[in-house]
Each structure stands twice: as C-alpha cells, then as structure tokens.
Design an enzyme around this catalytic site. Structure first.
Site, PDB file in Angstrom:
ATOM      1  N   TYR A  65      37.505  57.620  21.798  1.00 18.65           N
ATOM      2  CA  TYR A  65      38.127  58.126  23.027  1.00 18.65           C
ATOM      3  C   TYR A  65      37.551  59.495  23.378  1.00 18.65           C
ATOM      4  O   TYR A  65      37.466  60.354  22.514  1.00 18.65           O
ATOM      5  CB  TYR A  65      39.640  58.276  22.859  1.00 18.65           C
ATOM      6  N   LEU A 227      52.403  49.271  29.348  1.00 18.21           N
ATOM      7  CA  LEU A 227      52.712  49.173  30.778  1.00 18.21           C
ATOM      8  C   LEU A 227      51.624  48.414  31.534  1.00 18.21           C
ATOM      9  O   LEU A 227      51.532  48.503  32.755  1.00 18.21           O
ATOM     10  CB  LEU A 227      52.902  50.568  31.379  1.00 18.21           C
ATOM     11  N   ALA A 228      50.804  47.659  30.793  1.00 21.29           N
ATOM     12  CA  ALA A 228      49.741  46.849  31.412  1.00 21.29           C
ATOM     13  C   ALA A 228      48.891  47.688  32.358  1.00 21.29           C
ATOM     14  O   ALA A 228      48.704  47.352  33.531  1.00 21.29           O
ATOM     15  CB  ALA A 228      50.333  45.637  32.135  1.00 21.29           C
ATOM     16  N   GLY A 230      49.522  50.307  33.810  1.00 20.31           N
ATOM     17  CA  GLY A 230      50.266  50.858  34.932  1.00 20.31           C
ATOM     18  C   GLY A 230      50.876  49.817  35.847  1.00 20.31           C
ATOM     19  O   GLY A 230      51.717  50.142  36.695  1.00 20.31           O
ATOM     20  N   LEU A 232      53.096  47.584  35.266  1.00 19.48           N
ATOM     21  CA  LEU A 232      54.535  47.411  35.071  1.00 19.48           C
ATOM     22  C   LEU A 232      55.348  48.625  35.531  1.00 19.48           C
ATOM     23  O   LEU A 232      56.577  48.612  35.446  1.00 19.48           O
ATOM     24  CB  LEU A 232      54.834  47.091  33.606  1.00 19.48           C
ATOM     25  N   GLY A 234      55.229  49.316  38.613  1.00 15.91           N
ATOM     26  CA  GLY A 234      55.585  48.858  39.950  1.00 15.91           C
ATOM     27  C   GLY A 234      54.806  49.515  41.072  1.00 15.91           C
ATOM     28  O   GLY A 234      55.018  49.204  42.247  1.00 15.91           O
ATOM     29  N   LYS A 235      53.873  50.414  40.723  1.00 10.07           N
ATOM     30  CA  LYS A 235      53.167  51.109  41.806  1.00 10.07           C
ATOM     31  C   LYS A 235      51.987  50.327  42.359  1.00 10.07           C
ATOM     32  O   LYS A 235      51.423  50.699  43.381  1.00 10.07           O
ATOM     33  CB  LYS A 235      52.728  52.506  41.354  1.00 10.07           C
TER      34      LYS A 235
END
Length: 328
Positions: A65, A227-228, A230, A232, A234-235
């Site tokens: 990373y 959160l997959a 992002g 999940l 919802g944005k």
C-alpha cells in the site's frame, strides 16, 4: 446520529478474540490502504488519533500500500503509520498493527519464500518504526513456495519477538485447510486470522466454504471491502455518481438489479434505526457469526465517526433477515 463516544465508552468497548492468538480487538478495523493515496499524512494522523481515542485498535495495512497511486512504489501507508507512532503518547500500546507480505513490490519482489518474508518483515518494521508486528499476514497464496517454508519463516519471526501472530488473506478454503493442517503436523505457528473479501454484496465465496472452516478452526475473520468500495454507503446509485470518488469505477459492477435491492433494504433498515446505510452494512457484518471485525476506510474524521457508530448499532432478527433476503 445519537451515538456519543466518551472516554468511558473506550473502557466499555466489547473486545473480540483474534482467533486463538491471545490478542483481542474492537469490532471495527481501520483500513489504511488510503494512506499515501487519497489521505495525506496530517489527515491520517488525525484519523488514527480519532480511531484509538474512541476505543478502536486494529489498523490494517500492507507493504504494497499504496503502490497503485501515481508516483508511489509501495510502503507509503506503513511509512505514514510509522510517523504517527513516532509521535509517542502511548500510541503504540493503543493499537494492534496488522500488515501483509507477498504482493509484488518494485523489482519483482514478491511471494512467501522464507528468505523474502524475513527481509520484507524487516522492511515493514523499519517503515512502521516499531519493534513488532502484531498480526503479520500472507497477502495472497504463493503456489511456488511450500506452505511449510512460509510457516517456518513466521516461526522464526515469532521466536525473535518481531511478530505476535500470523494470518492469511485471499486464501481459498482448500489452501487454508492445508495450511492449518501443516501447522498441526509440523508444530509450526498457525494462521489465526483470515482476511477475505466479504460484504452484503459479495457473500457467496466466503459463506459457502470459508466461513464454516473459520468457525470450525476458531479463526478470527477481518473482512476487507466491508462497504464494497463505498457502494454500500448508498452514494453510488447511477453511473453518473461514479465520478464522485477515485474508487467510483470499482463499484460499477454493483449497479444492477440485485445491487439496487440491497440499497433499498439498507435504506429501509437505516430509516427504522435512525442510522446511515454504511452503519447498517457494517453492523450486519459485525453480527455475522464468523466475523471478528470488518475493515473499513474513511478519508475524513466526519466519515470515520459515522463508521465507528456502527459498533453501537444492534440489528434485530427482522432487520438481519431483511438484509439477508435482499442480498441472497
């Protein structure tokens, strides 16, 4: 949100065992893959201070990373964490540092051969500015190296006090089972944790074979992409939303009928619980029987506070069932 974290909350945080390692952690881990990529060092310091001040402790990184970012070569995330630790103030004692080895670094350096692991560990310790790695993980399988050789390297690092426990990431069920059998047979350290991709959208691969094995063998599970990328939160609800973030393109595959059903269920449960979809998605993971702590990243303190509140959110059986059916 009505969740308030005070110093007493830090004392009350319910810790969970990390396999049979003897290490216990809070139910949410911070994913430091964003350090040196979308988060600079000063912002990272603030995020880490906020995270530990609220009773959380596991910080997950890797030597590679964030090699993918323009101008980077790997090691940037560990370097940022090391600079934060160097500030002192008891920071090292407040965190559980998890890093990884095996993915390709500059110069073609990769894999899980003994000689390479021993050198890579020294490199990580230097960047992290610490004398020990709490959880050292094989970042992926290495078919070219016998598992016994890999475990012997970890055994040496543990004997030398440089590593406390080891784990596996991105291992298939059969490879993980063989590694655990080799540990028993050769009396070598065993993988105490698994870091798989697992979230409300991506369920089948982990749940079918890996979850039963982890429960049977008593492994801790610290899934990434909680959160997959992002989705999940919802944005991202249409292709037009994908430009909002550097990670937008990686959620394009979720923009389908099943993905929309999952978001609808998250919206419904979130409204009933006066919570955010991201909090519900993480709380669902925390409630899964095999999961120790999902890993999630946040680029701002406000977003981090939102994610941390998921640890206080308890989902009733009806809510869990609604989410299970939508994502089945």
């Amino acid at each position: 949100m009505g969740y308030v974290f005070e110093n007493e909350e830090r004392q009350k945080m319910r810790k969970r065992p990390l396999g049979r390692s003897g290490i216990e952690i809070a139910p949410l881990a911070f994913g430091a893959n964003v350090f040196g990529w979308t988060v600079d060092a000063p912002s990272a310091f603030l995020l880490l201070d906020t995270f530990v001040d609220h009773g959380f402790d596991l910080v997950d990184t890797a030597d590679v990373y964030s090699k993918w970012a323009p101008g980077n070569s790997g090691g940037e995330s560990e370097t940022v964490i090391g600079k934060w630790l160097r500030q002192g103030g008891g920071r090292r004692e407040k965190v559980v540092i998890a890093t990884k080895v095996g993915m390709e670094m500059p110069g073609g350096r990769k894999g899980l051969a003994k000689k390479y692991i021993l050198q890579a560990a020294e490199d990580s310790l230097r960047r992290l500015q610490t004398d020990r790695i709490d959880l050292y993980q094989s970042h992926n399988e290495d078919p070219d190296t016998p598992i016994e050789e890999t475990l012997e390297a970890y055994a040496q690092l543990i004997r030398d006090g440089k590593v406390r426990a080891i784990g596996a990431s991105n291992y298939g069920a059969e490879s993980l089972r063989q590694a655990l059998a080799a540990s028993d047979r050769e009396r070598l350290p065993r993988y105490e944790t698994l870091q798989p991709m697992y979230n409300l959208y991506s369920r089948a691969e982990f749940e079918e074979k890996l979850a039963p094995l982890c429960i049977e063998k008593g492994l801790g599970v610290i899934p990434y992409y909680g959160l997959a990328s992002g989705f999940l939160t919802g944005k991202y609800r249409s292709e037009a939303d994908l430009a909002q973030s550097p990670r937008g393109q990686s959620v394009k595959k979720c923009l389908n009928e099943r993905g929309m059903k999952i978001l609808a269920a998250l919206d419904e449960v979130a409204k009933a619980k006066k919570a955010k979809p991201s909090q519900v998605a993480l709380a669902w993971l925390m409630a899964r029987p095999a999961v120790t702590a999902p890993i999630a990243s946040a680029p701002t303190v406000a977003q981090l506070r939102e994610l941390m509140a998921a640890a206080e959110l308890e989902l009733d059986p009806g809510s869990m069932g609604r989410l299970d059916r939508a994502s089945d």
